[in-house]
Design a protein around this motif. Structure first.
Motif, PDB file in Angstrom:
ATOM      1  N   ILE A 347       0.806  -1.216   0.000  1.00  0.00           N
ATOM      2  CA  ILE A 347       0.000   0.000   0.000  1.00  0.00           C
ATOM      3  C   ILE A 347       0.842   1.270   0.000  1.00  0.00           C
ATOM      4  O   ILE A 347       0.371   2.314  -0.453  1.00  0.00           O
ATOM      5  CB  ILE A 347      -0.986   0.024   1.190  1.00  0.00           C
ATOM      6  CG1 ILE A 347      -0.238   0.038   2.530  1.00  0.00           C
ATOM      7  CG2 ILE A 347      -1.943  -1.152   1.120  1.00  0.00           C
ATOM      8  CD1 ILE A 347      -1.161   0.090   3.731  1.00  0.00           C
ATOM      9  N   GLU A 348       2.099   1.190   0.472  1.00  0.00           N
ATOM     10  CA  GLU A 348       2.893   2.413   0.526  1.00  0.00           C
ATOM     11  C   GLU A 348       3.187   2.956  -0.876  1.00  0.00           C
ATOM     12  O   GLU A 348       3.475   4.135  -1.046  1.00  0.00           O
ATOM     13  CB  GLU A 348       4.195   2.185   1.291  1.00  0.00           C
ATOM     14  CG  GLU A 348       5.192   1.276   0.626  1.00  0.00           C
ATOM     15  CD  GLU A 348       6.477   1.143   1.459  1.00  0.00           C
ATOM     16  OE1 GLU A 348       6.616   1.879   2.441  1.00  0.00           O
ATOM     17  OE2 GLU A 348       7.322   0.297   1.107  1.00  0.00           O
ATOM     18  N   HIS A 349       3.094   2.103  -1.895  1.00  0.00           N
ATOM     19  CA  HIS A 349       3.362   2.567  -3.260  1.00  0.00           C
ATOM     20  C   HIS A 349       2.213   3.403  -3.820  1.00  0.00           C
ATOM     21  O   HIS A 349       2.388   4.085  -4.834  1.00  0.00           O
ATOM     22  CB  HIS A 349       3.604   1.364  -4.174  1.00  0.00           C
ATOM     23  CG  HIS A 349       4.841   0.589  -3.832  1.00  0.00           C
ATOM     24  ND1 HIS A 349       6.114   1.073  -4.057  1.00  0.00           N
ATOM     25  CD2 HIS A 349       4.997  -0.622  -3.246  1.00  0.00           C
ATOM     26  CE1 HIS A 349       7.009   0.183  -3.651  1.00  0.00           C
ATOM     27  NE2 HIS A 349       6.351  -0.855  -3.144  1.00  0.00           N
ATOM     28  N   TYR A 350       1.051   3.342  -3.189  1.00  0.00           N
ATOM     29  CA  TYR A 350      -0.105   4.072  -3.707  1.00  0.00           C
ATOM     30  C   TYR A 350      -0.337   5.398  -2.998  1.00  0.00           C
ATOM     31  O   TYR A 350      -1.168   6.195  -3.445  1.00  0.00           O
ATOM     32  CB  TYR A 350      -1.362   3.199  -3.586  1.00  0.00           C
ATOM     33  CG  TYR A 350      -1.336   2.005  -4.499  1.00  0.00           C
ATOM     34  CD1 TYR A 350      -1.733   2.107  -5.823  1.00  0.00           C
ATOM     35  CD2 TYR A 350      -0.894   0.768  -4.042  1.00  0.00           C
ATOM     36  CE1 TYR A 350      -1.699   1.007  -6.675  1.00  0.00           C
ATOM     37  CE2 TYR A 350      -0.855  -0.340  -4.881  1.00  0.00           C
ATOM     38  CZ  TYR A 350      -1.257  -0.209  -6.192  1.00  0.00           C
ATOM     39  OH  TYR A 350      -1.211  -1.298  -7.019  1.00  0.00           O
ATOM     40  N   ASP A 351       0.347   5.631  -1.902  1.00  0.00           N
ATOM     41  CA  ASP A 351       0.224   6.902  -1.182  1.00  0.00           C
ATOM     42  C   ASP A 351       1.355   7.812  -1.645  1.00  0.00           C
ATOM     43  O   ASP A 351       2.497   7.676  -1.209  1.00  0.00           O
ATOM     44  CB  ASP A 351       0.295   6.668   0.332  1.00  0.00           C
ATOM     45  CG  ASP A 351      -0.093   7.910   1.124  1.00  0.00           C
ATOM     46  OD1 ASP A 351       0.094   9.030   0.602  1.00  0.00           O
ATOM     47  OD2 ASP A 351      -0.582   7.765   2.252  1.00  0.00           O
ATOM     48  N   LYS A 352       1.027   8.719  -2.562  1.00  0.00           N
ATOM     49  CA  LYS A 352       2.054   9.543  -3.184  1.00  0.00           C
ATOM     50  C   LYS A 352       2.689  10.526  -2.213  1.00  0.00           C
ATOM     51  O   LYS A 352       3.789  11.010  -2.438  1.00  0.00           O
ATOM     52  CB  LYS A 352       1.451  10.311  -4.376  1.00  0.00           C
ATOM     53  CG  LYS A 352       0.885   9.413  -5.465  1.00  0.00           C
ATOM     54  CD  LYS A 352       1.921   8.445  -6.006  1.00  0.00           C
ATOM     55  CE  LYS A 352       1.349   7.577  -7.106  1.00  0.00           C
ATOM     56  NZ  LYS A 352       2.336   6.580  -7.605  1.00  0.00           N
TER      57      LYS A 352
END
Length: 563
Positions: A347-352
């Protein structure tokens, strides 16, 4: 009761990404098919009622050693002839042997009973005359176990979705001393003349004039893109023993529903009443839309924000105790670390913004010793953000030695905090995901239900990962896949909770986790549908001209005090 992890019956699909093990190389599938399941004459394993069956679907190519689970149907209570709503979209490849297995299970309070299985190939199913494949269940010697009925149809290239709200008036009363508890069962006709259930509404208690919640589904699900295909709508009076009584039926098609401009009134009739009117069905509203994907939203302006809340209650055990769920082992991560890394690394890849608020709950804090049900892991109340998952993990481990594990296990404060933030950002440009990692039974269940019902009308999803061996039955109620969550007469607008028990994915021997990919999929698979479902319900469309720019996440600091 064994923990359920089947998907919601309403307009839920198995995605192509989930079927990656069943595609050959990089070649395109010959076709995509939609599969509908039902059973006949199942074995009854209950003494005072009927079996509560669900079906597990697994597949493998001929060169593979083991089956991979594709998905599960919803559970249907007290029914030996279940017709499941959930559909499976499968890639069919002419050039490969695709083996498929159906396992039927009965869910009981003390576990699960095996009802039988069927192994065949996708080719046998799609080539079966009449498109309605029937196979005998086996697996228990000397017993007749019934049949699995599989209906397949090639998926039409239609990206439209429909949102419908039904109501009814003057339904025939079937009991002298009480009003009906009506619900609708919507079925579409198949090419072979049979019918497949595509949706079941919720039950309305004690009324002859019900109004059901609106629902959204793909047009391919409702009629496979054929606006003139017959749609049958049955209205039943709910009975606790599963023998629901038919009030009446009516037939229509999507073209008639849509062209009516939401003014259609259809008469219910029942063959047992000599064709007399048994009430009327009203189309309260209907809206046709082009389907917009999850990637359309997050690629064109919608930002996702992730927050983490970790359980610091005493039921976890002291961190110095090797049996504790918080025990720090230099050679093996504990359950909280496993959950945090497995989910967070995706999920950290989707929180810009790359800033993640992270909290603990259920501990006494120094120097006052006051119990807090939400405290920042980084010990900075004015800026409770971490830059990545590893920083969250570091602060989590440090806090284990700074606070006193205590209790109780209250979820409502962290959920209400997310509500306070999300309520300020309802423009379709933001979506919030709260990850709660916990070991035990919720102490504030009533307040938590209220918080979830309130959150269901906001751009929020809640992921709960259960660690340890506690009784997690209450989590199944919050993860309202089968029955819409309700508290004090208030219904959740939509299902926003996904619960996954971590122990299903942890090995006692060998590697500490069986499959990190399977865990992450189980935890995150509902998020895309939850996000797009919310956006559709509010009429938000992605701005295709927008370039997604990370927003300063520090502006999303909660305005409510953390306690």
């Amino acid at each position: 009761m064994a923990t359920k992890n089947w998907s919601s019956p309403s307009a839920k699909y198995v995605t192509n990404e989930m079927l990656a093990p069943f595609t050959t190389g990089s070649s395109m599938p010959t076709s995509q098919i939609e599969m509908t399941l039902s059973c006949r004459n199942l074995m009854n394993t209950d003494y005072l009622s009927k079996s509560d069956p669900y079906c597990i679907v697994s597949m493998k190519d001929s060169h593979q050693d083991r089956y991979f689970e594709v998905g599960r149907t919803e559970r249907i209570d007290d029914n030996l002839n279940p017709e499941w709503v959930k559909k499976f979209i499968l890639n069919y490849n002419f050039e490969t042997v695709q083996k498929i297995k159906f396992e039927v299970w009965d869910v009981d309070p003390d576990g699960q009973d095996f009802l039988g299985q069927l192994e065949t190939t996708l080719a046998d199913i799609v080539s079966f005359s009449g498109r309605q494949f029937v196979g005998n269940l086996t697996g228990i010697p000397g017993r007749s176990l019934g049949q699995v009925v599989v209906v397949t149809e090639e998926v039409a290239s239609c990206k439209q979705i429909v949102r419908i709200k039904f109501g009814a008036k003057n339904l025939t009363k079937l009991a002298w001393l009480s009003s009906n508890d009506p619900f609708l069962v919507i079925s579409r006709s198949n090419e072979d003349g049979s019918a497949s259930v595509v949706y079941k509404t919720e039950m309305r208690h004690g009324t002859q004039n019900p109004n059901w919640q609106p629902f959204t589904m793909r047009v391919t699900t409702l009629c496979n893109g054929d606006y003139d295909r017959n749609i049958k709508i049955d209205c039943y009076d709910n009975r606790r023993n599963g023998n629901h009584k038919l009030i009446g039926s009516t037939n229509t098609c999507l073209r008639s529903l849509h062209d009516s401009n939401a003014s259609t009134v259809m008469n219910f009739t029942n063959p047992t009443s000599g064709g007399k009117n048994c009430g009327v069905l009203n189309v309260e509203s209907i809206q046709m839309m082009e389907e917009v994907s999850f990637l359309d939203y997050i690629g064109h302006g919608t930002q996702m924000h992730f927050a983490v809340a970790i359980d610091f209650t005493a039921s976890n055990g002291a961190p110095s105790d090797p049996t504790s769920l918080h025990f720090i082992n230099p050679h093996r991560p504990n359950s909280y670390e496993i959950a945090l890394r497995s989910v967070g690394n995706i999920i950290e890849h989707y929180d810009k913004s790359q800033l993640f608020p992270a909290f603990g709950f259920g501990a006494k804090l120094p120097p006052t010793g006051n119990v807090s049900h939400q405290f920042p892991l980084n010990n900075n109340p004015s800026h409770p953000y971490c830059k990545n998952v590893e920083e969250i993990r570091t602060h989590y481990l440090n806090r284990l030695y700074e606070v006193q594990l205590y209790g109780p296990t209250n979820f409502a404060p962290v959920i209400n905090n997310t509500i306070s933030i999300a309520s300020q950002y309802q423009d379709g440009k933001h979506y919030f995901v709260l990850l709660i990692i916990t070991d035990g039974i919720i102490s504030d269940m009533h307040q938590t239900k209220h918080a979830i019902v309130s959150a269901s009308s906001l751009p929020i999803s809640i992921i709960i990962v259960g660690v340890g061996n506690a009784d997690f039955d209450a989590m199944d109620e919050l993860d309202s896949d089968d029955v819409r969550l309700m508290v004090d007469g208030r219904y959740a607008e939509r299902d926003i909770v996904q619960f996954v028990p971590l122990n299903q994915f942890i090995s006692k021997n060998g590697p500490f986790i069986k499959s990190q990919v399977d865990l992450a999929k189980a935890v995150l698979e509902e998020i895309p549908d939850q996000l797009t479902g919310f956006m559709r319900s509010r009429g938000f469309k992605p701005d295709m001209k927008s370039e997604q720019m990370p927003q300063d996440a520090s502006k999303l600091v909660p305005t409510a005090p953390m306690v």
